[in-house]
Design an enzyme around this catalytic site. Structure first.
Site, PDB file in Angstrom:
ATOM      1  N   HIS A  32       0.846  -1.200   0.000  1.00 18.01           N
ATOM      2  CA  HIS A  32       0.000   0.000   0.000  1.00 18.01           C
ATOM      3  C   HIS A  32       0.871   1.235   0.000  1.00 18.01           C
ATOM      4  O   HIS A  32       1.998   1.226   0.497  1.00 18.01           O
ATOM      5  CB  HIS A  32      -0.952   0.019   1.199  1.00 18.01           C
ATOM      6  CG  HIS A  32      -0.261  -0.171   2.504  1.00 18.01           C
ATOM      7  ND1 HIS A  32       0.104  -1.409   2.973  1.00 18.01           N
ATOM      8  CD2 HIS A  32       0.142   0.718   3.441  1.00 18.01           C
ATOM      9  CE1 HIS A  32       0.700  -1.287   4.144  1.00 18.01           C
ATOM     10  NE2 HIS A  32       0.756   0.001   4.446  1.00 18.01           N
TER      11      HIS A  32
ATOM     12  N   HIS B 112       0.865   5.247   1.180  1.00 11.55           N
ATOM     13  CA  HIS B 112       0.217   6.273   2.015  1.00 11.55           C
ATOM     14  C   HIS B 112       0.266   7.601   1.264  1.00 11.55           C
ATOM     15  O   HIS B 112       1.355   8.045   0.866  1.00 11.55           O
ATOM     16  CB  HIS B 112       0.974   6.469   3.332  1.00 11.55           C
ATOM     17  CG  HIS B 112       1.003   5.288   4.242  1.00 11.55           C
ATOM     18  ND1 HIS B 112       0.234   5.204   5.388  1.00 11.55           N
ATOM     19  CD2 HIS B 112       1.718   4.138   4.192  1.00 11.55           C
ATOM     20  CE1 HIS B 112       0.492   4.060   6.007  1.00 11.55           C
ATOM     21  NE2 HIS B 112       1.381   3.395   5.308  1.00 11.55           N
TER      22      HIS B 112
HETATM   23  P1  AMP Z   1       1.792   0.364   7.358  1.00 12.27           P
HETATM   24  O1  AMP Z   1       2.178   0.622   8.802  1.00 12.27           O
HETATM   25  O2  AMP Z   1       2.601   1.097   6.356  1.00 12.27           O
HETATM   26  O3  AMP Z   1       1.698  -1.116   7.092  1.00 12.27           O
HETATM   27  O4  AMP Z   1       0.336   0.977   7.204  1.00 12.27           O
HETATM   28  C1  AMP Z   1      -0.815   0.302   7.560  1.00 12.27           C
HETATM   29  C2  AMP Z   1      -1.867   1.355   7.755  1.00 12.27           C
HETATM   30  O5  AMP Z   1      -3.124   0.716   7.759  1.00 12.27           O
HETATM   31  C3  AMP Z   1      -1.745   2.130   9.070  1.00 12.27           C
HETATM   32  O6  AMP Z   1      -1.559   3.518   8.795  1.00 12.27           O
HETATM   33  C4  AMP Z   1      -3.084   1.860   9.759  1.00 12.27           C
HETATM   34  O7  AMP Z   1      -3.583   2.977  10.459  1.00 12.27           O
HETATM   35  C5  AMP Z   1      -3.959   1.465   8.594  1.00 12.27           C
HETATM   36  N1  AMP Z   1      -5.087   0.619   8.947  1.00 12.27           N
HETATM   37  C6  AMP Z   1      -5.091  -0.462   9.758  1.00 12.27           C
HETATM   38  N2  AMP Z   1      -6.323  -0.991   9.836  1.00 12.27           N
HETATM   39  C7  AMP Z   1      -7.130  -0.220   9.050  1.00 12.27           C
HETATM   40  C8  AMP Z   1      -8.520  -0.229   8.727  1.00 12.27           C
HETATM   41  N3  AMP Z   1      -9.358  -1.156   9.223  1.00 12.27           N
HETATM   42  N4  AMP Z   1      -8.999   0.736   7.896  1.00 12.27           N
HETATM   43  C9  AMP Z   1      -8.177   1.685   7.403  1.00 12.27           C
HETATM   44  N5  AMP Z   1      -6.866   1.739   7.668  1.00 12.27           N
HETATM   45  C10 AMP Z   1      -6.343   0.813   8.479  1.00 12.27           C
END
Ligand code: AMP
Ligand code: ZN
Length: 115
Positions: A101, A103
């Protein structure tokens, strides 16, 4: 689709994200724990665990993620003020969801270097 992957569940509709953009290959939704006024996650619909799993066959798809992010930035009104795109890979970068993903962060001034 990987059964125990949170983001695959969003692609399949098992969990409903706050969607801001969708096309054939890409889904984008608001981060549940926003780190900026605009914090959107842009994901491929196809399950790819980390950036380390990308190869040349994913060139078009990874380009689509960035193009979608730029589109969302324009739609969110942060294209001119500026924004940041971040992709975390594995432990040292703090990756917590193992489905690739991007950001999209904006709506405030970003610091450099990032933490
Ligand atoms: P990373 O730390 O780069 O793997 O980013 C994962 C992101 O997913 C974090 O910023 C979380 O806040 C986000 N995240 C986790 N669960 C959810 C959810 N149910 N809906 C939207 N975002 C989420
Ligand atoms: Zn997945």
């Amino acid at each position: 689709m990987t059964a125990d992957c949170l983001f695959c569940k969003m692609v399949s509709g098992q969990i409903k994200p706050s969607t801001v953009y969708e096309d054939m290959d890409v889904l984008a939704f608001k981060d549940i724990n926003p780190q900026a006024p605009v914090h959107v996650l842009v994901i491929p619909k196809k399950h790819i665990a980390t950036l380390n799993d990308l190869d040349a066959s994913h060139a078009g798809l990874t380009g689509k993620l960035i193009i979608a992010a730029a589109h969302i930035a324009r739609e969110s009104g942060i294209a001119e003020s500026g924004y940041r795109i971040v992709m975390n890979c594995n432990a040292d970068a703090g990756q917590s969801v193992f489905h690739v993903h991007l950001h999209l962060l904006g709506g405030r001034v970003m610091r450099w270097p990032p933490g």
